[in-house]
Motif scaffolding. Sequence first.
Motif, short mmCIF file in Angstrom:
data_model
loop_
_atom_site.label_atom_id
_atom_site.label_comp_id
_atom_site.label_asym_id
_atom_site.label_seq_id
_atom_site.Cartn_x
_atom_site.Cartn_y
_atom_site.Cartn_z
N GLU A 129 32.24 65.68 61.26
CA GLU A 129 33.29 65.82 60.25
C GLU A 129 32.88 65.24 58.90
N GLY A 130 31.89 64.36 58.90
CA GLY A 130 31.41 63.75 57.67
C GLY A 130 30.32 64.55 56.97
N ALA A 131 30.04 65.77 57.44
CA ALA A 131 28.98 66.59 56.82
C ALA A 131 29.19 66.81 55.33
N PRO A 132 30.43 67.06 54.85
CA PRO A 132 30.60 67.21 53.39
C PRO A 132 30.16 65.98 52.61
N GLN A 133 30.52 64.79 53.11
CA GLN A 133 30.12 63.57 52.42
C GLN A 133 28.61 63.38 52.48
N ALA A 134 28.00 63.75 53.62
CA ALA A 134 26.55 63.64 53.75
C ALA A 134 25.84 64.52 52.72
N HIS A 135 26.36 65.73 52.49
CA HIS A 135 25.76 66.62 51.49
C HIS A 135 25.95 66.07 50.09
N HIS A 136 27.09 65.48 49.83
CA HIS A 136 27.31 64.86 48.53
C HIS A 136 26.32 63.73 48.31
N ARG A 191 16.76 58.08 55.72
CA ARG A 191 17.29 59.32 56.29
C ARG A 191 18.81 59.28 56.44
N ILE A 192 19.46 60.37 56.10
CA ILE A 192 20.88 60.56 56.40
C ILE A 192 20.97 61.41 57.66
N LEU A 212 17.67 75.03 74.84
CA LEU A 212 19.00 74.58 74.42
C LEU A 212 19.04 73.07 74.50
N ILE A 213 19.35 72.43 73.38
CA ILE A 213 19.32 70.97 73.27
C ILE A 213 20.74 70.44 73.09
N LYS A 214 21.10 69.44 73.88
CA LYS A 214 22.33 68.68 73.65
C LYS A 214 22.02 67.70 72.55
N VAL A 215 22.59 67.91 71.37
CA VAL A 215 22.23 67.15 70.18
C VAL A 215 22.81 65.74 70.24
N GLY A 216 21.94 64.76 69.97
CA GLY A 216 22.39 63.39 69.84
C GLY A 216 22.56 62.99 68.38
N ALA A 217 21.67 63.50 67.53
CA ALA A 217 21.75 63.26 66.09
C ALA A 217 21.02 64.39 65.37
N SER A 218 21.52 64.72 64.20
CA SER A 218 20.93 65.78 63.39
C SER A 218 20.53 65.24 62.03
N GLY A 219 19.36 65.60 61.55
CA GLY A 219 18.93 65.19 60.22
C GLY A 219 19.60 66.03 59.14
N VAL A 220 19.82 65.41 57.98
CA VAL A 220 20.40 66.12 56.84
C VAL A 220 19.32 66.22 55.75
N ASN A 221 19.02 67.45 55.35
CA ASN A 221 17.96 67.72 54.38
C ASN A 221 18.53 68.35 53.11
N PRO A 222 17.92 68.05 51.94
CA PRO A 222 18.40 68.66 50.70
C PRO A 222 18.46 70.18 50.75
N VAL A 223 17.50 70.81 51.43
CA VAL A 223 17.46 72.27 51.44
C VAL A 223 18.73 72.85 52.04
N GLU A 224 19.34 72.15 52.98
CA GLU A 224 20.56 72.65 53.59
C GLU A 224 21.73 72.63 52.60
N ALA A 225 21.72 71.63 51.72
CA ALA A 225 22.75 71.57 50.68
C ALA A 225 22.56 72.70 49.67
N GLU A 273 32.05 80.56 53.86
CA GLU A 273 31.92 81.03 52.49
C GLU A 273 31.00 80.08 51.75
N TRP A 274 30.21 80.59 50.83
CA TRP A 274 29.29 79.75 50.08
C TRP A 274 30.05 78.92 49.06
N GLY A 275 29.58 77.67 48.86
CA GLY A 275 30.26 76.83 47.89
C GLY A 275 29.83 75.39 47.97
N GLY A 276 30.72 74.49 47.56
CA GLY A 276 30.44 73.07 47.54
C GLY A 276 30.53 72.45 48.92
N PRO A 277 30.38 71.14 49.01
CA PRO A 277 30.40 70.46 50.30
C PRO A 277 31.66 70.73 51.12
N GLU A 278 32.76 71.06 50.42
CA GLU A 278 34.03 71.27 51.13
C GLU A 278 34.01 72.48 52.06
#
Length: 325
Positions: free
Chosen positions: A301-308, A319-320, A32-45, A8-13
Amino acid sequence: MRAVRVTEWGGPEVLKVHPDVTIPEPQVNQILIKVGASGVNPVEAYKRTGRDAKSMSLPWTPGTDCAGTVHKIGLAVTNFKPGDRVYTFGSVTGTYAEYAISTEDNVYLLPDQLDFKAGAALGVPYFTAYRALIQRARAEAGQTVLVHGASGSVGIATLQFAKAYGMTVLGTAGTPEGMQLVRENGAKFVFNHRQDGYMDEIMTATSGEGVDVIIEMLADVNLQKDLEILAPDGVVAVIGSRGTAEIKPALMLGKESTIIGVTVRGGVKGQKSRKVISAAINAGIQSGWIKPHIGKEFSLEGAPQAHHEIIDGPGALGRIVLTVP
């Protein structure tokens, strides 16, 4: 696999890790990539709030760029093989996950000098920086470049390109830590954009001549002042804006200045353009002057905090990333 899903659309939660998401299968031209790290961009928030809900469907996994290891390839993929270390500039399925799909033309070999966290800082930040500074603003050696919001991931990348390409670099940040980071990454002059009168200080630093190129991350706040401090024939390259801006067009007439927009996803769709940028990035890595700075890292699990942090944090420091064990 484990993946962050938005139902559902909404805040970081609304960013929640689901443990039983099916691992996607690469199609003919996909990897298909086994992810080691993913970048966090403002557009995703911004997208998470439902801003583009009409063009998106739920459930949705955020994430544009990542770094990791090739796990499986489609039948038409010829430039990569399982086990290759890679980074991406785009994703079909979203990169906030243990596995992600990208098309072959959005995947690049990751040099051994960089780990996955640094690799996850290459895609959007460095492609955007080169696109704005070189391909759109056409900045050249000997020119003076101002990077607004220079302590963020795109800002750091722009500083490194500008310095390496022989430009005099000025940068702004909003905290003492950010200002120090901007200094360390090539800025000759650094200013606190939260202090009154800092634009006057920029004019003083340029002996009243102004700057040739401005890389602008927040045009709704700065664009009018940008036009005031531009040198003749100057260019403002707008990367980001969170609202409307009121300007005096007359400022552009006598100086014959230019305002240009930069959209990295649309602007580098052409394979030729992507090859140019990836070659420039690789050359910088091999020469040792491209050094992504990782500010903060979180688990899935820390994705909400990363978006904040990326939207409401006290000040950007590189970079986050989200790390995936």
